[in-house]
Scaffold this active site. Structure first.
Site, PDB file in Angstrom:
ATOM      1  N   GLU A 208       0.789  -1.235   0.000  1.00  0.00           N
ATOM      2  CA  GLU A 208       0.000   0.000   0.000  1.00  0.00           C
ATOM      3  C   GLU A 208       0.824   1.290   0.000  1.00  0.00           C
ATOM      4  OE1 GLU A 208      -4.120  -1.667   1.988  1.00  0.00           O
ATOM      5  OE2 GLU A 208      -2.797  -0.442   3.247  1.00  0.00           O
ATOM      6  N   GLU A 328      -6.077  -7.489  -1.426  1.00  0.00           N
ATOM      7  CA  GLU A 328      -6.726  -7.456  -0.110  1.00  0.00           C
ATOM      8  C   GLU A 328      -8.173  -7.034  -0.308  1.00  0.00           C
ATOM      9  OE1 GLU A 328      -4.929  -5.071   2.920  1.00  0.00           O
ATOM     10  OE2 GLU A 328      -2.873  -5.638   2.372  1.00  0.00           O
TER      11      GLU A 328
END
Length: 409
Positions: A208, A328
């Site tokens: 991320e 995710e």
């Protein structure tokens, strides 16, 4: 050390599906060798058979493997997921500074923790589970870019922001050295180099990444290009993904309204531009409407997930020409805003959208739920954990998706 210039490399690796996933590519079809997973355009293949990622996240496997008392949880996590029909696990191959660190300081690594990672890789192979190994964190958990910057300050560098991780040449060399240590590691259990091990499906540059100090995206783009080149120079065989959340950026202003909020378009990431970097093989996105959207109306969440996924699937197929990995996705039930019924409906939506696109010949890749835990790891739960032994309906959902994948073939 790697040079700063991106290189273009063609992949010619092959691989087979996990025998736990009820598809035509099962263990009985394989020889002693377990070949690599390869990308062919927008699809993934195991030898000449399609490979779909039906995966999960359990980020703490290496840390648990480093302690004899918790090591059995590693085997349990992998085995239970395999039994449910899952075939890929995404987990951390980093731990920077702090307790049980893999990287104790720049250029210094704890051999015992490295052997714990060896165990994770060998256990995955033993259960025919592929791995996506992430190499750093944008967040402070397990060190991440903040720890790299602290190391730089300790060395006397004039650093003012965590985003200096992406720009300072000394910090970039710290990261490259760590990546080299992992990618070229010889597994002490299997005696196989990680870069040659088909158990590893893909490397992930960083979990991320965001660089809000440069909303133009130029800083992060330069870092991605440099590090993709670096990884591919050491390992031209394995697949490579970035690990971004999927926010659209300045290169596609017409797509900014697809983002969950205005901030997302100024986070320094750029879904299309980032994935056009040479060496990147998989388009990666995350899906967290429960935290991204300010409201809790379930219908709005379903609408967002449909629009978010469909736009990224179309762009990965038509603009990028590569598979998509929903690295995710999940729903937290920690604060009571959402319950398990909504979480399962959310999961079914994600699986349905991807499978429909795959069946239509649009895209390959797959989905990885955040996150699956075995019993005995409840204290690590961030609200998203699904404990299969205590969640029979979710277990059935995962197994049903496996059956749907089988029918798709």
């Amino acid at each position: 050390m790697c040079g700063p210039h991106p290189v273009e490399l063609e992949l010619d690796d092959n691989a087979s599906l996990s025998p736990s996933l009820p598809t035509p590519s099962i263990a009985s079809d394989m020889e002693d060798e377990w070949p690599m997973v390869e990308r062919r355009g927008t699809k993934l293949f195991a030898s000449d058979l399609p490979f779909i990622i039906h995966g999960f996240n359990t980020y703490w496997l290496m840390s648990f493997a480093a302690d004899e008392a918790t090591r059995p949880r590693v085997t349990a996590a992998i085995a239970e997921a395999a039994d449910a029909g899952l075939n890929v696990c995404r987990t951390w191959a980093f731990s920077d500074g702090g307790y049980r660190a893999l990287q104790t300081a720049p250029f210094h690594y704890d051999e015992e923790v490295f052997q714990a990672l060896d165990f994770v890789v060998s256990e995955a192979r033993r259960h025919n589970m592929r791995l996506i190994l992430s190499l750093c964190n944008n967040w402070e958990d397990y060190g991440g870019k903040a720890q790299y910057v602290r190391w730089g300050k300790d060395a006397g560098l004039d650093l003012t922001s965590e985003d200096d991780f992406f720009t300072d040449p000394t910090i970039r060399n710290y990261y490259k050295a760590f990546v080299e240590a992992v990618v070229t590691r010889i597994n002490t259990i299997t005696n196989e180099a990680y870069k040659d091990d088909p158990t590893i499906l893909a490397w992930e540059l960083i979990n991320e990444p965001r660089c809000p100090s440069d909303p133009s995206g130029d800083t992060l783009q330069a870092w991605i290009e440099e590090m993709a080149s670096c990884v591919k120079s050491m390992d031209p065989v394995h697949l490579l993904e970035i690990g971004i959340e999927g926010f659209y950026g300045p290169s596609t202003p017409e797509l900014l309204p697809v983002n969950p909020d205005e901030y997302s378009g100024n986070a320094g990431t750029d879904f299309i531009r980032n994935h056009q970097a040479a060496g990147i093989d998989l388009a990666s996105i995350h899906v967290y409407s429960d935290t991204w959207l300010p409201h809790s109306i379930e219908e709005n969440h379903h609408k967002f997930v449909n629009a978010w996924m469909q736009q990224h699937i179309d762009d990965a197929a038509n603009l990028l020409g590569m598979p998509i990995v929903i690295g995710e996705f999940g729903v937290s039930v920690k604060d009571g805003k959402f319950g398990n019924e909504f979480r399962e409906a959310f999961m079914e939506t994600v699986y349905r959208i991807f499978l429909s696109s795959w069946k239509g010949g649009v895209i390959g890749g797959g989905c990885l739920i955040w996150q699956l835990f075995p019993e005995g790891a409840e204290h690590m739960d961030d609200g998203y954990a699904v404990i299969l032994a205590k969640s029979p309906s979710t277990l059935n959902l995962l197994a049903n998706h496996s059956r749907n994948l089988n029918v798709a073939f």
